[in-house]
Design a protein around this motif. Structure first.
Motif, mmCIF file in Angstrom:
data_model
loop_
_atom_site.group_PDB
_atom_site.id
_atom_site.type_symbol
_atom_site.label_atom_id
_atom_site.label_comp_id
_atom_site.label_asym_id
_atom_site.label_seq_id
_atom_site.Cartn_x
_atom_site.Cartn_y
_atom_site.Cartn_z
ATOM 1 N N THR A 177 0.790 -1.425 -0.051
ATOM 2 C CA THR A 177 -0.054 0.055 0.130
ATOM 3 C C THR A 177 0.754 1.572 0.831
ATOM 4 O O THR A 177 1.375 1.168 0.966
ATOM 5 N N VAL A 178 0.475 2.393 -1.111
ATOM 6 C CA VAL A 178 2.225 3.722 -1.311
ATOM 7 C C VAL A 178 0.338 4.846 -0.435
ATOM 8 O O VAL A 178 -0.610 4.503 -0.767
ATOM 9 N N GLN A 179 1.189 5.295 0.028
ATOM 10 C CA GLN A 179 0.525 6.728 0.083
ATOM 11 C C GLN A 179 1.494 7.909 0.499
ATOM 12 O O GLN A 179 2.859 7.693 0.814
ATOM 13 N N HIS A 203 -4.457 6.769 8.033
ATOM 14 C CA HIS A 203 -5.781 6.755 9.008
ATOM 15 C C HIS A 203 -5.586 5.372 9.145
ATOM 16 O O HIS A 203 -5.441 3.833 8.750
ATOM 17 N N LYS A 204 -7.367 4.916 10.037
ATOM 18 C CA LYS A 204 -6.943 3.796 10.866
ATOM 19 C C LYS A 204 -7.343 3.110 9.220
ATOM 20 O O LYS A 204 -7.156 1.460 8.555
ATOM 21 N N ARG A 205 -8.718 3.383 8.862
ATOM 22 C CA ARG A 205 -8.932 2.821 7.524
ATOM 23 C C ARG A 205 -8.333 2.313 6.406
ATOM 24 O O ARG A 205 -8.437 1.282 5.929
ATOM 25 N N ASP A 206 -6.539 3.223 6.191
ATOM 26 C CA ASP A 206 -6.249 2.812 5.669
ATOM 27 C C ASP A 206 -5.513 1.416 5.791
ATOM 28 O O ASP A 206 -4.869 0.697 4.860
ATOM 29 N N VAL A 207 -4.528 1.611 6.841
ATOM 30 C CA VAL A 207 -4.052 0.517 7.609
ATOM 31 C C VAL A 207 -5.191 -0.509 7.593
ATOM 32 O O VAL A 207 -4.939 -1.983 7.203
ATOM 33 N N ALA A 263 1.574 -6.914 3.026
ATOM 34 C CA ALA A 263 1.560 -6.136 4.271
ATOM 35 C C ALA A 263 2.174 -5.234 4.580
ATOM 36 O O ALA A 263 2.130 -4.944 5.765
ATOM 37 N N VAL A 264 2.187 -4.189 3.756
ATOM 38 C CA VAL A 264 3.130 -3.358 4.418
ATOM 39 C C VAL A 264 2.938 -2.033 3.866
ATOM 40 O O VAL A 264 2.458 -1.500 2.987
ATOM 41 N N ILE A 317 4.678 -0.753 8.616
ATOM 42 C CA ILE A 317 4.168 1.057 8.164
ATOM 43 C C ILE A 317 5.341 1.867 7.965
ATOM 44 O O ILE A 317 6.254 1.816 9.321
ATOM 45 N N PHE A 318 6.183 1.598 7.111
ATOM 46 C CA PHE A 318 7.237 2.143 6.777
ATOM 47 C C PHE A 318 7.325 4.504 6.205
ATOM 48 O O PHE A 318 6.450 4.025 5.221
ATOM 49 N N THR A 319 7.751 4.733 6.603
ATOM 50 C CA THR A 319 7.525 6.101 6.036
ATOM 51 C C THR A 319 8.844 6.223 6.146
ATOM 52 O O THR A 319 9.998 6.783 6.678
ATOM 53 N N ALA A 320 8.965 7.663 5.240
ATOM 54 C CA ALA A 320 10.180 8.074 4.480
ATOM 55 C C ALA A 320 10.326 9.384 4.407
ATOM 56 O O ALA A 320 8.916 9.818 3.715
#
Ligand code: GDP
Length: 612
Positions: free
Chosen positions: A370-372, A402-406, A420-421, A444-447
């Motif tokens: 999943t990409v955000q 948000h939760k719904r994205d998770v 599941a990333v 969840i990876f953020t950068a």
């Protein structure tokens, strides 16, 4: 004909080129911007430099003044009306200044710290510039940090360099050559700007100091040269509106506003505009077109000036109703006939197609990460990067996590656990979403740097594979057949001497004897446990191959049978294989199993343990 058109084009027909500044953090992007904006106190006025929304406008008079020191004979002719420099440096504005995959940023300055050379975000910026085919120059910044550099404020670089001592000049040359080499490793040929014979073939390097102002006149002149040489055609003034949303901001008293860059055409108060929103297309009327009030006007109530109409290129704030879900990076279209519902609908479809095009990049198998991202532009850049990196994407979204994205991402836990990333670029993750992800096992990876996400994901995949292999270790059973030659300890643990008569004996191999009841004919598998030690001449060894001298082995396990009772020294011992152990060998250890060993499994062990 084109040439004629070009010659006929007066300054009025050309619009000002738009310039972005990119580069690694701390290279001096912000400082360079400050420096070029700075009013030259001695000369009194700023020459009409205007602060706009998200951008600074330099009219040609200001450019002429600022480049004076390197254009004393006035031989260089300015043909552009001015230059619009985007204030927010970095990827963000560059990736958002887009229209259907092409860049609205006409020209860019890539800032490199001359003391550091190319850094991670430099490489990423280069990739973006290459992808969007944007011409750029390189500011080799911080030349004042060359050891014992003697500054002359706001001087042309060539002159300043000629006044330095030999050692400084040598250090400069040395660093310059290193930078050129680093650029060529990235597939760009670069030259010092006054040694560059072809701006079409070589990237120009212009040494600067944002502290002393040296080289900045050269940089500005070079920017204009590059635009005039390479892009007069694109800069011809068109009436069609080209406009992009750079930021969506809530302003007290105005509600949600959008900061846009108008690259082409004209906007009027009251125009009906159409743009992309997270909940579908937004169409609304421009209530106000705002630009910052100048200092002397600050005593008036508002910090903004209202404009009835604005003309490209400029940065402007738009106030209107219904902008809450506007997406940064969206194109902004203007409706020609406000009463024409069909036209509005058409424009809505058109503008939403940008988002839909990105949707189409989702893996058709629906298996993927999943990409955000924060904006349409950065999402586009990230998806392109993942495509090249061959990381499949199943879901995309814009804005905070948000939760719904998770929950969306968690669907992958069943389908393909490794995906599941969530790869999140420049977005906030709300606390509930984080907690839920932890609970569910979604990573969840953020950068802030795109390819850090790639590194994170690669590491994640590697760790998963290793964990799987580690898990499988106990399941992998290599085949062997043993003849006991001595019993040293009957049970708990069993310690015996053995000869390997077939296959290879390795640590952790589970062993069994197969006893036939001569009366009933029933076959009984007696499991001994796992081999926990292999010893020869009092030395531990990891493996004993067929035909090698005898070894002493220790076997441990729960409910061990006992030599002299359920077992006899004459019983042959076998690797205790199963369907699962064979599958594990096939999946993870195919290369480690020799041909003879596969034969041993198939011919001797499989029938023995009734494995089909
Ligand atoms: P950005 O992250 O690229 O926007 O970098 P900044 O403009 O914030 O600059 C980072 C640091 O480098 C600051 O401490 C600046 O004062 C310093 N800096 C920027 N340009 C120069 C320069 O030309 N010479 C020197 N000596 N320092 C600089």
């Amino acid at each position: 004909e084109l040439e004629a058109a070009r010659n006929a084009a007066s300054k009025d027909d050309l619009r000002s080129p738009i310039c972005c500044i990119l580069g690694h953090v701390d290279t001096g992007k912000t400082k360079l911007l400050d420096k070029i904006r700075q009013t030259n106190v001695q000369e009194g006025e700023a020459g009409g430099i205007t602060q706009q929304i998200g951008a600074t406008y330099f009219p040609v008079e200001a450019l002429e003044k600022k480049t004076d020191v390197v254009n004393k004979d006035k031989s260089f002719e300015f043909k552009v009306p001015g230059l619009l420099v985007i204030d927010t440096p970095g990827h963000e504005s560059f990736t958002n200044l887009r229209s259907r995959g092409s860049s609205l940023c006409n020209i860019a300055i890539l800032v490199v710290d001359i003391m550091h050379g190319l850094e991670p975000q430099t490489l990423e910026s280069m990739k973006l510039l290459r992808d969007r085919k944007t011409p750029f120059i390189v500011a080799l910044n911080k030349i004042d940090r060359l050891y014992s550099w003697k500054p002359i404020a706001n001087n042309g670089f060539r002159d300043s360099l000629s006044l330095q001592n030999k050692a400084v000049q040598n250090e400069f040359r040395d660093r310059l050559e290193k930078t050129k080499l680093a650029f060529s490793e990235q597939g760009f040929n670069a030259e010092l700007f006054y040694e560059n014979k072809s701006m079409a073939k070589y990237v120009s390097l212009v040494p600067t100091s944002a502290h002393t102002g040296e080289g900045i006149p050269d940089m500005l002149k070079l920017l204009v040269t590059l635009t005039q040489e390479r892009m007069t055609r694109q800069l011809m003034y068109l009436s069609e509106v080209e406009c992009t949303v750079l930021e969506v901001k809530v302003i007290e008293g105005l509600g949600t506003t959008i900061d846009v860059v108008l690259s082409n055409g004209i906007l009027n108060e009251g125009d009906r505009i159409v743009l992309c929103g997270t909940e579908g297309a937004i169409s609304t009327d421009i209530r106000a077109l705002l630009t910052p009030a100048e200092m002397k006007e600050l005593r008036v109530k508002s910090q903004y000036v209202h404009n009835k109409t604005v003309k490209a290129a400029l940065g402007v704030k738009i106030a209107a109703n219904g902008l809450d879900n506007a997406i940064a990076g969206s194109r902004l279209l203007v409706v020609k006939d406000k009463d024409n519902e069909d036209e509005i609908e058409e424009l809505e479809e058109d503008v939403m197609s940008d988002l839909e095009n990105l949707m189409s990049k989702i893996s058709p198998s629906k298996r993927g990460v999943t990409v955000q991202a924060s904006t349409l532009g950065s999402l586009e850049a990230l998806l392109e990067f993942l495509r090249v990196s061959k990381i499949p994407v199943a879901n995309i979204s814009i804005g905070p996590v948000h939760k719904r994205d998770v929950i969306t991402s968690s669907a992958m836990l069943e389908k393909a656990k490794e995906y599941a990333v969530m790869l999140c670029f420049d977005v906030k993750v709300d606390k509930d979403a984080h907690e839920l992800a932890d609970q569910m096992g979604v990573k969840i990876f953020t950068a802030e740097i795109i390819y850090h996400l790639f590194d994170d994901f690669t590491k994640h995949m590697k760790a998963l594979n290793e964990a799987k292999k580690e898990e499988s270790k106990m399941l992998a059973v290599f085949p062997c057949v043993l003849k006991p030659v001595a019993v040293f300890n009957k049970k708990d643990p069993i310690v015996i001497g053995v000869d390997v008569v077939d296959g290879n004996l390795r640590l952790t191999t589970p062993l069994a004897a197969v006893k036939h009841n001569p009366v009933t004919g029933v076959k009984d598998v007696v499991a001994l446990g796992r081999v926990t030690s292999i010893e020869r001449d009092h030395k531990q060894i990891p493996i004993c191959k067929k035909g090698q001298p005898s070894v002493a082995i220790k076997i441990e396990g729960a409910n061990q049978p006992m030599y002299g009772r359920q077992l006899e020294e004459s019983d042959t011992l076998y690797s205790l294989i199963s369907r699962a152990s064979i599958n594990t060998l096939k999946e993870f250890y195919r290369d480690d199993v020799e041909k003879d060993e596969w034969t041993l499994i198939a011919k001797q062990l499989k029938p023995l343990f009734d494995i089909q």
